[in-house]
Design a protein around this motif. Structure first.
Motif, PDB file in Angstrom:
ATOM      1  N   ILE A   1      42.337  43.647  48.754  1.00  0.00           N
ATOM      2  CA  ILE A   1      43.509  43.371  47.916  1.00  0.00           C
ATOM      3  C   ILE A   1      43.241  42.142  47.049  1.00  0.00           C
ATOM      4  O   ILE A   1      43.466  42.133  45.847  1.00  0.00           O
ATOM      5  N   TRP A   2      42.705  41.110  47.686  1.00  0.00           N
ATOM      6  CA  TRP A   2      42.453  39.865  46.951  1.00  0.00           C
ATOM      7  C   TRP A   2      41.327  39.998  45.945  1.00  0.00           C
ATOM      8  O   TRP A   2      41.279  39.260  44.972  1.00  0.00           O
ATOM      9  N   GLN A   3      40.398  40.910  46.209  1.00  0.00           N
ATOM     10  CA  GLN A   3      39.362  41.132  45.200  1.00  0.00           C
ATOM     11  C   GLN A   3      40.016  41.518  43.875  1.00  0.00           C
ATOM     12  O   GLN A   3      39.644  41.042  42.810  1.00  0.00           O
ATOM     13  N   PHE A   4      41.016  42.369  43.980  1.00  0.00           N
ATOM     14  CA  PHE A   4      41.743  42.767  42.773  1.00  0.00           C
ATOM     15  C   PHE A   4      42.485  41.573  42.164  1.00  0.00           C
ATOM     16  O   PHE A   4      42.452  41.368  40.951  1.00  0.00           O
ATOM     17  N   ILE A   5      43.135  40.789  43.026  1.00  0.00           N
ATOM     18  CA  ILE A   5      43.876  39.630  42.517  1.00  0.00           C
ATOM     19  C   ILE A   5      42.935  38.667  41.784  1.00  0.00           C
ATOM     20  O   ILE A   5      43.230  38.200  40.694  1.00  0.00           O
ATOM     21  N   PHE A   6      41.792  38.400  42.399  1.00  0.00           N
ATOM     22  CA  PHE A   6      40.858  37.449  41.787  1.00  0.00           C
ATOM     23  C   PHE A   6      40.294  37.998  40.486  1.00  0.00           C
ATOM     24  O   PHE A   6      40.173  37.286  39.495  1.00  0.00           O
ATOM     25  N   VAL A   7      39.940  39.267  40.495  1.00  0.00           N
ATOM     26  CA  VAL A   7      39.263  39.831  39.326  1.00  0.00           C
ATOM     27  C   VAL A   7      40.245  40.125  38.203  1.00  0.00           C
ATOM     28  O   VAL A   7      40.035  39.716  37.054  1.00  0.00           O
ATOM     29  N   LYS A   8      41.337  40.839  38.520  1.00  0.00           N
ATOM     30  CA  LYS A   8      42.279  41.221  37.462  1.00  0.00           C
ATOM     31  C   LYS A   8      43.501  40.319  37.389  1.00  0.00           C
ATOM     32  O   LYS A   8      43.864  39.844  36.309  1.00  0.00           O
ATOM     33  N   GLY A   9      44.149  40.097  38.535  1.00  0.00           N
ATOM     34  CA  GLY A   9      45.402  39.336  38.542  1.00  0.00           C
ATOM     35  C   GLY A   9      45.235  37.939  37.955  1.00  0.00           C
ATOM     36  O   GLY A   9      46.001  37.518  37.086  1.00  0.00           O
ATOM     37  N   PHE A  10      44.207  37.233  38.422  1.00  0.00           N
ATOM     38  CA  PHE A  10      44.004  35.863  37.963  1.00  0.00           C
ATOM     39  C   PHE A  10      43.757  35.807  36.463  1.00  0.00           C
ATOM     40  O   PHE A  10      44.270  34.927  35.780  1.00  0.00           O
ATOM     41  N   SER A  11      42.974  36.758  35.949  1.00  0.00           N
ATOM     42  CA  SER A  11      42.675  36.674  34.524  1.00  0.00           C
ATOM     43  C   SER A  11      43.924  36.949  33.690  1.00  0.00           C
ATOM     44  O   SER A  11      44.123  36.343  32.639  1.00  0.00           O
ATOM     45  N   THR A  12      44.793  37.855  34.181  1.00  0.00           N
ATOM     46  CA  THR A  12      46.042  38.098  33.471  1.00  0.00           C
ATOM     47  C   THR A  12      46.917  36.845  33.467  1.00  0.00           C
ATOM     48  O   THR A  12      47.432  36.431  32.421  1.00  0.00           O
ATOM     49  N   VAL A  13      47.061  36.243  34.652  1.00  0.00           N
ATOM     50  CA  VAL A  13      47.865  35.013  34.736  1.00  0.00           C
ATOM     51  C   VAL A  13      47.238  33.931  33.860  1.00  0.00           C
ATOM     52  O   VAL A  13      47.944  33.169  33.178  1.00  0.00           O
ATOM     53  N   GLY A  14      45.921  33.881  33.841  1.00  0.00           N
ATOM     54  CA  GLY A  14      45.223  32.907  33.002  1.00  0.00           C
ATOM     55  C   GLY A  14      45.532  33.109  31.529  1.00  0.00           C
ATOM     56  O   GLY A  14      45.803  32.161  30.790  1.00  0.00           O
TER      57      GLY A  14
END
Lengths: 277, 293
Positions: free
Chosen positions: B124-137
């Motif tokens: 789950i966090w792999q997705f957060i780090f790869v996609k979620g974080f960049s969106t929030v960024g």
């Protein structure tokens, strides 16, 4: 005492904690909203609410991971393991407390000492033992391993609990002509209920979520548990998030539902199981 | 009398027998076998096991920098992970034992990550780090979210640590809550009346009284972080270039990927000894600081 007013300070604490709580939940938000988006939308904006709900992601993930089969395997392994572990550890602990011989004291020390052994230190020769017994690649073999690995902690927890149970009731039953087995099942086991709950819950969470041991023992695809099925699926569909995310939601759904239904017992069980960790 | 009825040999066999058999078969025999295999060149294929004396250990100590860097990674991760989970777990508990209206819901939320297995959480966090974080960024412009998460050693280390804290703080919180609710209200009120500051109450009264819970929580956190495997496997697989490989993962790879079972068991033995020493020291130290309440 206990009648303090809901002050402004408390309100600020509450507000801060709610924000922290939302941050804790954020990963689940990302997981859920993106699990129903088409691939393109996941890539373009992963934070937004889905424009259309593509439920078909779920039916595809359901089929590709063979979810019903994985769920059934996980269920069988967890239920059988948890019941048997609780039973044999409670029986062993009961006898060790009530028949306080030197042999039993040494044996108990051995169980306690073994709690220090990390699983990774014995996994390699354990596979050898499993092979020699001829139970490799079978659920029976896996369950046998869990019985041995789970025994020390479970027995230790029961041991501490049984020590506090007075002997009189059992003695009365014995005078009435009950044999030790009847005494155990009719009288002792019901008294153990709070600790049984704790042991069952701790073992449930452990066995259901375990990946390493089943990955070493179960090689056949049709025996895969949920963690194994998810791992295999992820390897095959890396970066295909529109399939991987619904598969992850399916994977965590049973245990999250279990937790939300029984959360009071689970939280109490964890607290009780740790006091004497 | 009852004791007489319990003193036969057959109740001993029926009650203690089953659990002992599994315990011996699954834990003790493999443990002893492991000691033997660590002095052999066993490769997993039956029939070719030769005694090689201390060769495996010589090789590990002189010629296996990967193993030692995985040890160093595990030690750093354990120190940071144990401190952070305990701090977060304690403060969540400390604030949730106040009279908040939402405390039951919050307790459930904080505990929830813990019931999900490390492997699925890691994915789950792999997705957060790869996609979620960049969106929030992109949305906030904060460079923190635009770092190459899990892509290099530093972000890999902190990524695993972050998920570990998120996963295990709730469990420790529950243990701390159980202990904090036992601290007597009278003592706290007396201290307040005597004019003790909030920090003085925390340091002088609460912390010494909940020392048993601290012992348990340190023990649990050390044990989880030192043996961490699932999160490591699902988040970084030890990469890039083995820079985030834990000892558990290193042992696993040595045995099951390189097929050097003898060497793997030798590493396991070293791992066991280190775990045992740490556990003993830690229980000693914290036990000596407990006060009678």
């Amino acid at each position: 005492m206990g009648t303090k007013k809901y002050t402004g300070k408390l309100f600020i604490t509450e507000a801060v904690m709610i924000i922290v709580g939302l941050l804790f939940l954020a990963p689940f938000y990302f997981l859920l909203v993106n699990s129903v988006k088409p691939f393109g939308e996941i890539m373009s904006n992963s934070a937004s609410w889905p424009q259309i709900f593509k439920w078909e992601n779920y039916s595809r993930a359901w089929e590709l991971t063979r979810f019903p089969q994985a769920f059934r395997n996980s269920m069988i392994i967890t239920v059988v393991t948890v019941i048997l572990t609780a039973l044999i550890s409670a029986m062993g602990a009961y006898r060790m407390v009530r028949a306080n011989t030197r042999f039993n004291r040494i044996l108990f020390m051995l169980f306690v000492a073994a709690m220090v052994i990390p699983f990774q230190s014995i996994m390699i020769p354990l596979l050898k033992v499993v092979n020699v017994m001829g139970v490799n690649n079978s659920m029976v073999g896996l369950i046998m391993c869990y019985l041995g690995l789970g025994a020390p902690l479970s027995l230790f927890l029961f041991h501490g609990f049984i020590k506090a149970i007075p002997l009189e009731i059992e003695e009365a039953a014995t005078v009435d002509g009950c044999n030790p087995i009847t005494v155990f099942f009719r009288i002792v086991l019901p008294l153990l209920k709070p600790m049984l709950m704790t042991v069952i819950i701790l073992n449930c969470l452990w066995v259901w979520n375990d990946y390493l041991l089943p990955s070493l023992i179960l090689q056949k695809p049709d025996m895969r548990t949920i963690p194994l099925a998810t791992f295999a699926f992820f390897g095959q569909y890396t970066k295909q998030w529109d399939l991987a995310l619904p598969a992850l939601v399916l994977g965590i759904a049973p245990i999250v539902a279990f937790f939300l239904l029984l959360q009071r017992y689970i939280v109490e069980g964890v607290a009780a199981g740790s006091v004497k960790g | 009398m009852g004791s007489k009825r319990m003193s036969g040999w057959w109740p001993q066999l029926v009650f203690v027998g089953p659990v002992t058999i599994f315990f011996l078969l699954i834990m003790i025999i493999p443990f002893l076998l492991g000691m033997y295999y660590s002095f052999t060149d066993w490769n997993g294929v039956a029939g070719t096991v030769n005694w090689v004396g201390f060769d495996n250990f010589k090789q590990i100590f002189t010629n296996d920098s990967d193993f030692w860097s995985s040890f160093w990674f595990t030690i750093r991760f354990t120190i940071v992970g144990v401190l952070l989970t305990n701090l977060v777990g304690f403060f969540l508990a400390y604030l949730l034992t106040k009279k908040l209206k939402s405390k039951n819901v919050l307790r459930t939320i904080f505990f929830m990550p813990n019931v999900i297995g490390g492997l699925l959480l890691g994915f789950i966090w792999q997705f957060i780090f790869v996609k979620g974080f960049s969106t929030v960024g992109d949305m906030t412009g904060w460079s923190f979210f635009n770092l190459p998460w899990l892509g290099d050693e530093t972000t890999g280390f902190w990524g695993i640590t972050m998920v570990f804290v998120w996963q295990s703080a709730g469990y420790l919180m529950v243990v701390y809550i159980a202990s904090l609710t036992n601290v007597s209200k009278e003592v706290l009120e007396a201290a307040e009346i005597d004019g003790a500051s909030r920090f003085q109450v925390l340091r002088g009264i609460i912390l010494p009284l909940i020392m048993p819970a601290i012992t348990v929580c340190l023990f649990l956190a050390i044990s989880w972080s030192f043996k961490m495997f699932d999160l490591n496997l699902s988040l970084t697989k030890g990469g890039p270039f083995k820079s985030t490989e834990s000892v558990a993962l290193n042992i696993y790879a040595e045995a099951f990927q390189n097929n050097r079972y003898g060497l793997g068991t030798a590493k396991s033995l070293i791992f066991f000894i280190v775990v045992a020493i740490i556990t003993l020291i830690q229980v000693r130290v914290t036990k000596s600081k407990e006060v009678e309440a």
